[in-house]
Design a protein around this motif. Sequence first.
Motif: not given
Length: 443
Positions: A229-234, A255-257, A289-296, A324-325
């Motif tokens: 999932l990309h471009y997800v607003y929280p 992927d949260i901007p 979900c401990p393995d969740i990767a969050i990029r922004s 990831r940033v």
Amino acid sequence: MVSLGCPKNLVDSERILTKLRSDGYQMSADYAGADVVLVNTCGFLDSAKEESLEAIGEAIKENGRVIVTGCMGDEADVIRAKFPQVLAVTGAHQYEQVVNAVHDASPPVPNAFVDLVPEGGLKLTPRHYSYLKISEGCNHRCSFCIIPSIRGDLVSRRIDAVLREAEKLVAAGTRELLVISQDTSAYGVDVRHEPRLWKGEEVRTHMTDLARALGQLRTAEGRAPWVRLHYVYPYPHVDHVVPLMADGLLTPYLDIPFQHAAPGVLKAMKRPANEAKVLDRIRKWRGICPDIAIRSSFVVGFPGETEADFQYLLDWLEEAQLDRVGAFRFEPVEGAAANDLPGAVPEEVKEERYQRIMEKTAAISAAKLAAKVGRVLPVIIDEVGEPDEEDGSIGATARSQADAPEIDGNVLLRDVSAGLKPGDMIDVVVEDADEHDLYGAPV
């Protein structure tokens, strides 16, 4: 076709080429062999516009018969003033107008063989991953962005149409679906989340229903494809998607901007200023979900950004520990409200802050990747190398579930089997790491 800009533009290019292929046209590998050159432009930043104009100029120089489309198509007067010889200019996702312009410039051969179009249409990505665009436009009015003026307000695709496309892509060999839009979390807001029938059951036009349905897809081998999932607003309902990742139905990746963290800057950007609540929710997601990767991605040097604001952002990043940033120096865009804001940040200060944020995020990334050394991870293969001339060993480039193609890191493998090919999914043991990539070998 010269396709510039973001993955959403790439999907537009694929749709245009699929329609042209069904009309009997063929792709040319170079300028010299083309009757017409299509340039799909990006107009998000002034630097992107410059790149688009350079691409148009190169196409005119090398071929001369050029049709321009995409986000910069809204500035047809600028394009025609610089390149009066362009054959046509159309705006973003105006597929029919582009195709009609090609018909005018180089009429199609009657009775074209429509069976030249492969199942699922033409793709500009490797066979094993595909972008799945679920909507056009955006309802936000961020002060630095002109996307709504180019692509309009949010228009969601029918959920049954999206799921049918996803099913066809997986059947045609896609092993990884990358869900994209301008605001994935807002999917279906414009149609009040209307329900549609899919496989005999009602599904709402809503991100959670879409994610759950995509998690049911299976490849020909019976394996679940990765769904990213990309471009997800929280928004609050994102909390309901994370358990699907914990259950293995979705790739544990968001992927949260965020764009910034300092309340004053977020307010000037006209974005939600709830950075403290976001930190709580990130902690909650990692608990599920401990393995969740969050990029922004973040903007530095926004008008009015003080040193205190920037330090606030650095401190927030230290606490958030994002995987990831990406960072961008603020750049005025013609038509954006932010251009009129006071407190312009000098270019040398922007550059200094950019270097500092990249140093900070690289250190966080290095530590998070180092913690994966010794673990066994699933990866997807992107490229397999040639056998070494001396010992015959073969290397490969892969990605973990924490790595989206083109924008994140890689898993660089040694001693893979000769029969390995792009799209294969294997388990690997991580042997080493640096700031951005992992190194390992098949289990």
